[in-house]
Design a protein around this motif. Structure first.
Motif, PDB file in Angstrom:
ATOM      1  N   SER A 534      25.557  -1.360   8.671  1.00 14.94           N
ATOM      2  CA  SER A 534      26.031  -2.325   9.680  1.00 14.94           C
ATOM      3  C   SER A 534      27.535  -2.539   9.516  1.00 14.94           C
ATOM      4  O   SER A 534      27.977  -3.564   8.959  1.00 14.94           O
ATOM      5  CB  SER A 534      25.278  -3.654   9.534  1.00 14.94           C
ATOM      6  N   PRO A 535      28.346  -1.595   9.986  1.00 15.36           N
ATOM      7  CA  PRO A 535      29.791  -1.658   9.729  1.00 15.36           C
ATOM      8  C   PRO A 535      30.488  -2.856  10.347  1.00 15.36           C
ATOM      9  O   PRO A 535      31.436  -3.394   9.760  1.00 15.36           O
ATOM     10  CB  PRO A 535      30.311  -0.345  10.321  1.00 15.36           C
ATOM     11  N   GLY A 536      30.059  -3.291  11.519  1.00 18.06           N
ATOM     12  CA  GLY A 536      30.714  -4.433  12.157  1.00 18.06           C
ATOM     13  C   GLY A 536      30.516  -5.704  11.363  1.00 18.06           C
ATOM     14  O   GLY A 536      31.469  -6.474  11.135  1.00 18.06           O
ATOM     15  N   LEU A 537      29.297  -5.950  10.941  1.00 19.44           N
ATOM     16  CA  LEU A 537      29.001  -7.127  10.122  1.00 19.44           C
ATOM     17  C   LEU A 537      29.796  -7.094   8.829  1.00 19.44           C
ATOM     18  O   LEU A 537      30.377  -8.106   8.400  1.00 19.44           O
ATOM     19  CB  LEU A 537      27.494  -7.163   9.816  1.00 19.44           C
ATOM     20  N   CYS A 538      29.857  -5.943   8.189  1.00 23.70           N
ATOM     21  CA  CYS A 538      30.538  -5.835   6.901  1.00 23.70           C
ATOM     22  C   CYS A 538      32.044  -6.031   7.043  1.00 23.70           C
ATOM     23  O   CYS A 538      32.686  -6.596   6.144  1.00 23.70           O
ATOM     24  CB  CYS A 538      30.209  -4.485   6.256  1.00 23.70           C
ATOM     25  N   TRP A 539      32.610  -5.584   8.150  1.00 17.11           N
ATOM     26  CA  TRP A 539      34.036  -5.851   8.378  1.00 17.11           C
ATOM     27  C   TRP A 539      34.273  -7.353   8.533  1.00 17.11           C
ATOM     28  O   TRP A 539      35.251  -7.898   7.999  1.00 17.11           O
ATOM     29  CB  TRP A 539      34.541  -5.091   9.587  1.00 17.11           C
ATOM     30  N   ARG A 540      33.388  -8.056   9.228  1.00 20.65           N
ATOM     31  CA  ARG A 540      33.560  -9.500   9.391  1.00 20.65           C
ATOM     32  C   ARG A 540      33.480 -10.216   8.043  1.00 20.65           C
ATOM     33  O   ARG A 540      34.206 -11.187   7.794  1.00 20.65           O
ATOM     34  CB  ARG A 540      32.511 -10.047  10.370  1.00 20.65           C
ATOM     35  N   ILE A 541      32.596  -9.745   7.171  1.00 22.74           N
ATOM     36  CA  ILE A 541      32.520 -10.313   5.818  1.00 22.74           C
ATOM     37  C   ILE A 541      33.832 -10.070   5.075  1.00 22.74           C
ATOM     38  O   ILE A 541      34.411 -10.984   4.474  1.00 22.74           O
ATOM     39  CB  ILE A 541      31.342  -9.689   5.037  1.00 22.74           C
ATOM     40  N   TYR A 542      34.302  -8.846   5.130  1.00 22.14           N
ATOM     41  CA  TYR A 542      35.530  -8.466   4.421  1.00 22.14           C
ATOM     42  C   TYR A 542      36.718  -9.287   4.913  1.00 22.14           C
ATOM     43  O   TYR A 542      37.573  -9.705   4.126  1.00 22.14           O
ATOM     44  CB  TYR A 542      35.778  -6.969   4.610  1.00 22.14           C
TER      45      TYR A 542
END
Length: 613
Positions: A534-542
């Motif tokens: 889930s790259p979009g979610l992980c970018w938001r976390i980062y």
């Protein structure tokens, strides 16, 4: 659904029928049309044989040191999807899985070439175009663009998109055909049998239903007799038996299927059509076109060629062949694990290193189909729930290689529990406490904060577990390992109760601030480890951890090692990174309304369009 996924055989019996003698007569013509062309033959002994050509990886880099080794690129392919109809969830599932694998390999620092595309020739496409009142080319343009748009919406980061109507592809197909012809493996013969237009192939009468109906499409097959060109598949029977091992076809039960097909006896197959105009003309015989499978499989090689040149087979191969992994649906396994290797051996090219056949999707426990009105429309699913949820659910809940089921209720429950609660809520409440008590600033390095705790060791073990599962293509287990990290973080937070420690002040408050650093370091690791899924979610976390998009894009798997957060780093403002999906129920006229107690109303109606799975 593929490289030509147009054959939806649902049983081993149906698939075996392809390799049994068909009811046709062969009237061999003189000399099998051999030519005087000469090509170097280099028949490899296994799929894992390394490429004999130079990789392009070195061409864009600085000169190598004497003892430096350049590894082959990781070349990953999806099927080339057949454009007789818009993309469906089956093709989306394959591509999501391929993208997750490609993203993980990039995290390892490998040069990845992720190939996808569309298969655009054949009688069925011409018929679909005519029914829509357009030309075949116009039809292909529209549907191929629909695939590209869906891949964009699903965050698919492919490197090459090949269309079999691309001029560069035709060059490669014709040269390959000439190589096989020069090797004496193409001959001309009369072919007679019962033909399924939808499958675009001849059928064995024993597999047909009443009135000679195709068991897949439930439509009568038509009697045809054609003067075609054949590929001498039977010539490669023994060699295929020798090379097919557990390292080449996975999962192991798929290999068993392939071995059974081969042992039943391989038969030569027709590689041209005299009655189909929409295709690549056979070299030196403009009255025939090349059979769509013989054409489409070569898209994996033509995709590697550059768009700015008139490619040759050797230059295309030198840019990345052989493929590291062909990812396909199980319905096209025979073409990729039997026909394709024999074709490559005939042309003197290396074989792909692995063919992985995954399962099919069902909905609410039932096979999907237009007649049942129970298909999953991927555009609707992404529009309603978002890319991260769709990617996570299908990769987490479907054991890769086996069949899997979708239901909306299960979908909502899973993504809410895993993404909104376990991961999203852990980040949100930790950042909230940090803002309230530490001005959103870390009081120490995460490496220092974890000294003397067993928690760090537990996280590192789970990270390694995730890595091993990714490498073994066990995507569901990789998701589970990352989720275990989130569960461990929540347990640590609940046990330590930093909100209470802050109220005590003094040393207890200092311990609480340290605990928040530990939890946020855990979230940083999760953001990298789950990013293939889930790259979009992980970018938001980062981003909420104070990193830039460039830093996220440049992250590697080595950064899952504990110690990435530093003292003084300022965190972002706490806000949900994954909005909880409210359970929906159906109101009048098919409009979805929130169930009792739901806080918001979902705007998107249920999918009405049915697309064959």
């Amino acid at each position: 659904m593929a490289a030509a996924a147009r054959i939806n055989c649902s049983s081993l019996h149906n698939t075996l029928g392809f390799l049994n003698p068909l009811h046709y007569s062969l009237n061999f013509k003189a000399n099998h049309l051999r030519t005087v062309l000469h090509f170097r033959r280099n028949i490899p002994s296994s799929f894992s044989h390394r490429a004999v050509f130079c990789s392009s990886a070195a061409s864009n880099s600085t000169p190598l040191e004497p003892n430096e080794v350049v590894s082959d690129p990781f070349v990953l392919t999806t099927p080339l999807y057949y454009v007789n109809a818009p993309p469906h969830m089956g093709s989306a599932y394959t591509t999501i899985a391929a993208d997750a694998i490609a993203r993980f390999q990039r995290l390892l620092g490998k040069k990845v070439i992720f190939v996808t595309g569309t298969d655009e020739h054949g009688e069925k496409i011409a018929a679909a175009a005519a029914a829509a009142g357009s030309s075949p080319k116009e039809h292909c343009d529209i549907v191929s663009q629909a695939y590209k748009k869906l891949w964009e919406d699903l965050d698919i980061a492919y490197d090459k998109f090949i269309r079999t109507t691309d001029p560069k592809h035709e060059y490669i197909v014709k040269e390959f055909y000439s190589r096989v012809l020069a090797n004496g493996d193409i001959y001309r013969a009369d072919y007679e049998g019962l033909y399924c237009i939808n499958c675009e192939e001849y059928k064995d009468e024993k597999e047909l239903l009443e009135n000679n109906c195709c068991p897949t499409h439930l439509k009568p097959c038509v009697a045809r007799k054609e003067d075609n060109y054949f590929f001498a598949l039977s010539k490669y029977q023994k060699r295929l038996e020798e090379i097919l091992t557990s390292d080449m076809v996975k999962p192991s039960f798929r290999l068993n299927e392939v071995q059974t097909w081969i042992k039943s006896g391989l038969r030569d197959f027709s590689i041209s059509r005299a009655s189909v105009d929409w295709g690549i003309p056979v070299p030196n015989d403009s009255k025939q076109t090349i059979y769509v499978w013989f054409d489409a499989l070569l898209g994996y090689i033509s995709a590697l060629s550059e768009d700015t040149e008139k490619p040759t087979l050797q230059t295309s191969v030198s840019l990345g062949w052989p493929a590291t992994l062909h990812l396909i649906g199980k319905d096209i396994l025979r073409f990729h694990a039997v026909y394709w290797p024999a074709m490559l051996m005939s042309a003197g090219l290396d074989l792909p290193k692995m063919v992985f056949g995954h399962g099919f999707l069902t909905k609410d426990g039932m096979k999907m189909g237009k007649s049942l009105g129970n298909t999953i429309e991927p555009n609707e699913l992404v529009s309603k729930f978002g890319s991260d949820a769709v990617r996570y659910f299908f990769l987490r809940e479907v054991e890769f290689g086996s069949d899997g089921d979708y239901s909306e209720e299960r979908f909502i429950n899973i993504v809410n529990a895993h993404l909104a609660n376990t991961i999203g809520n852990l980040l949100n409440r930790t950042l909230g406490l940090l803002k309230k008590n530490c001005q959103s600033t870390l009081v120490m390095d995460s490496s220092t904060a974890a000294e003397g705790t067993k928690f760090k060791d537990a996280v590192e073990k789970l990270v390694e577990k995730a890595r091993v599962n990714y490498e073994n293509l066990s995507l569901s287990s990789a998701c589970e390992a990352v989720l275990e990290i989130g569960n461990a973080g929540n347990s640590y937070m609940d046990e330590r109760a930093p909100w209470s420690l802050f109220k005590q002040g003094g040393a207890a408050a200092e311990d609480a601030a340290k605990d928040l650093v530990i939890i946020l370091e855990t979230m940083r690791i999760i953001a990298i480890a789950l990013s293939p899924i889930s790259p979009g979610l992980c970018w938001r976390i980062y981003a909420q951890l104070g990193f830039s998009k460039n830093q996220f894009d440049a992250a590697t798997w080595s950064e899952t090692k504990w110690g990435g957060l530093k003292k003084g780093q300022v965190m972002g403002q706490p806000k949900p990174v994954f909005a909880r999906i409210e359970n929906l129920t159906e109101g009048e006229n098919g409009v979805e309304l929130p169930k009792k107690g739901a806080k918001r109303k979902e705007k998107s109606p249920k999918a009405q369009q049915a697309v064959e799975a």
